[in-house]
Design a protein around this motif. Structure first.
Motif, PDB file in Angstrom:
ATOM      1  N   SER B  29      19.183  14.588 -37.819  1.00 50.62           N
ATOM      2  CA  SER B  29      20.011  15.550 -38.563  1.00 50.62           C
ATOM      3  C   SER B  29      19.956  16.961 -38.004  1.00 50.62           C
ATOM      4  O   SER B  29      20.870  17.746 -38.222  1.00 50.62           O
ATOM      5  CB  SER B  29      19.575  15.602 -40.031  1.00 50.62           C
ATOM      6  N   LEU B  80      19.169  24.908 -41.003  1.00 46.82           N
ATOM      7  CA  LEU B  80      20.535  25.091 -41.503  1.00 46.82           C
ATOM      8  C   LEU B  80      21.505  25.334 -40.338  1.00 46.82           C
ATOM      9  O   LEU B  80      22.602  24.772 -40.300  1.00 46.82           O
ATOM     10  CB  LEU B  80      20.587  26.257 -42.497  1.00 46.82           C
ATOM     11  N   ALA B  82      21.205  24.284 -37.307  1.00 42.74           N
ATOM     12  CA  ALA B  82      21.395  23.017 -36.582  1.00 42.74           C
ATOM     13  C   ALA B  82      22.286  22.064 -37.374  1.00 42.74           C
ATOM     14  O   ALA B  82      23.121  21.358 -36.805  1.00 42.74           O
ATOM     15  CB  ALA B  82      20.036  22.371 -36.320  1.00 42.74           C
ATOM     16  N   PHE B  83      22.116  22.057 -38.674  1.00 44.45           N
ATOM     17  CA  PHE B  83      22.829  21.099 -39.530  1.00 44.45           C
ATOM     18  C   PHE B  83      24.313  21.443 -39.639  1.00 44.45           C
ATOM     19  O   PHE B  83      25.165  20.562 -39.624  1.00 44.45           O
ATOM     20  CB  PHE B  83      22.190  21.120 -40.926  1.00 44.45           C
ATOM     21  N   THR B  84      24.586  22.737 -39.756  1.00 45.82           N
ATOM     22  CA  THR B  84      25.972  23.142 -40.018  1.00 45.82           C
ATOM     23  C   THR B  84      26.692  23.645 -38.780  1.00 45.82           C
ATOM     24  O   THR B  84      27.900  23.858 -38.815  1.00 45.82           O
ATOM     25  CB  THR B  84      26.013  24.274 -41.066  1.00 45.82           C
ATOM     26  N   GLY B  85      25.947  23.876 -37.696  1.00 47.75           N
ATOM     27  CA  GLY B  85      26.581  24.442 -36.513  1.00 47.75           C
ATOM     28  C   GLY B  85      26.809  25.937 -36.649  1.00 47.75           C
ATOM     29  O   GLY B  85      27.553  26.528 -35.870  1.00 47.75           O
ATOM     30  N   ALA B  97      22.649  28.256 -50.054  1.00 47.03           N
ATOM     31  CA  ALA B  97      22.791  27.356 -48.905  1.00 47.03           C
ATOM     32  C   ALA B  97      21.420  26.909 -48.400  1.00 47.03           C
ATOM     33  O   ALA B  97      21.217  25.734 -48.072  1.00 47.03           O
ATOM     34  CB  ALA B  97      23.574  28.045 -47.797  1.00 47.03           C
ATOM     35  N   LEU B  98      20.473  27.844 -48.360  1.00 53.26           N
ATOM     36  CA  LEU B  98      19.122  27.489 -47.895  1.00 53.26           C
ATOM     37  C   LEU B  98      18.435  26.539 -48.875  1.00 53.26           C
ATOM     38  O   LEU B  98      17.759  25.589 -48.467  1.00 53.26           O
ATOM     39  CB  LEU B  98      18.283  28.754 -47.707  1.00 53.26           C
ATOM     40  N   LEU B 101      19.937  23.142 -48.410  1.00 58.05           N
ATOM     41  CA  LEU B 101      19.465  22.539 -47.158  1.00 58.05           C
ATOM     42  C   LEU B 101      18.053  21.959 -47.317  1.00 58.05           C
ATOM     43  O   LEU B 101      17.793  20.818 -46.920  1.00 58.05           O
ATOM     44  CB  LEU B 101      19.493  23.618 -46.070  1.00 58.05           C
TER      45      LEU B 101
END
Lengths: 126, 170
Positions: B29, B80, B82-85, B97-98, B101
């Motif tokens: 992920s 975050l 890495a996960f969302t770009g 958001a954090l 995540l």
């Protein structure tokens, strides 16, 4: 093609949406719901071709949503995909009984999700 | 009926099983590498800023328990991105958001571990509860699994509740 993503994590919905964008599938619209009840309301308001749903969610969970979809029998052509951390054989069997075409286990790489989406889109047109 | 008895959860293999789940989640992920970390080194890793603590409760038949992830803000933000770009140069992600995540991280680690452990039996996971701490909270217990993910600290602990035993008055 209109796709509905159902997951209580906004982060996960954003990831799935991003991968959908990277595919070359003919997607007209992607809509989102945070639980099964919200997903049902969206299904009732317009056509959805592909449903991607989590299992463990507060309120109406993914299995309850799929049961309700089967019970109502109003969306016979809806392609159903589960995306869940629960990869147990029991859950997969339950999914198969609910006409789920693909079962994707979290965590997954974007490449695997892309393949599942292509496979699901293929069954949409077959 | 529970296919995984609680004593079976807490075998000597538990740390390796959970660390294996962490490594799988980190790689798939977040394109990140997780490595076991000893307690002395973990204590030295500050992580910087606030810490986040996410707990997900699991239930399978009469077996229930909780898995808790403790991570510094810096690791949450790295994951975050890495996960969302998200571009690290973009404005700071918001607190919600954090939290989302780190909750999803705990959810995936718990689900991966239980799927590998139980194999056949379906389980239920609660919505993760995430809290912030102004500094590193005390590690949950001596048996906490300590790892580094991209050289930043992550602690995971598991505790069990035997509902059958509790109902029987134990």
């Amino acid at each position: 093609m209109r796709i509905l993503i159902v997951d209580d994590s906004a982060m996960m919905r954003a990831l799935i949406r991003r991968v959908i964008k990277l595919t070359e599938l003919p997607v007209d619209e992607v809509v989102e719901a945070a639980d099964g009840a919200e997903a049902l309301r969206i299904l009732e308001t317009g056509p959805v071709d592909l449903l991607l749903t989590d299992v463990n969610m507060p309120g109406m969970n993914g299995v309850e949503l799929l049961r309700e979809i089967s019970r109502q029998a109003r969306w016979p052509n809806l392609v159903r995909v589960i995306i869940s951390t629960d990869g147990s054989a029991s859950r997969r069997e339950e999914a198969a009984e609910l006409d789920v075409q693909c079962y994707l286990e979290k965590p997954f790489t974007p490449e695997v999700l892309r393949n599942v989406l292509s496979q699901a889109a293929g069954s949409l047109h077959s | 009926m529970c296919s995984v008895k609680l004593p079976d959860l807490f075998t000597p293999d538990l740390p390796a099983q959970v660390v294996g789940a962490i490594a799988s989640v980190a790689e798939k992920s977040f394109y990140a590498e997780a490595e076991p970390c000893d307690r002395a080194r973990f204590e030295q890793l500050d992580g910087g800023g606030d810490w986040l603590v996410a707990t997900v409760h699991f239930r399978e038949g009469t077996c229930a328990g909780a898995l808790t992830c403790t991570v510094p803000h810096s690791l949450a933000r790295t994951l975050l991105d890495a996960f969302t770009g998200r571009d690290p140069l973009d404005p700071e992600p918001d607190r919600e958001a954090l939290f989302d995540l780190v909750g999803e991280l705990s959810n995936m680690i718990c689900g991966t571990w239980l799927t590998r452990l139980a194999m056949t039996q379906a389980f239920t996971l609660s919505r993760p509860v995430v809290e912030a701490a102004p500094r590193r909270p005390p590690l949950p217990d001596e048996d906490a699994m300590l790892v580094t993910v991209n050289d930043l600290p992550l602690a995971v602990s598991v505790r069990g509740v035997d509902l059958e035993a509790a109902a029987a008055g134990f």
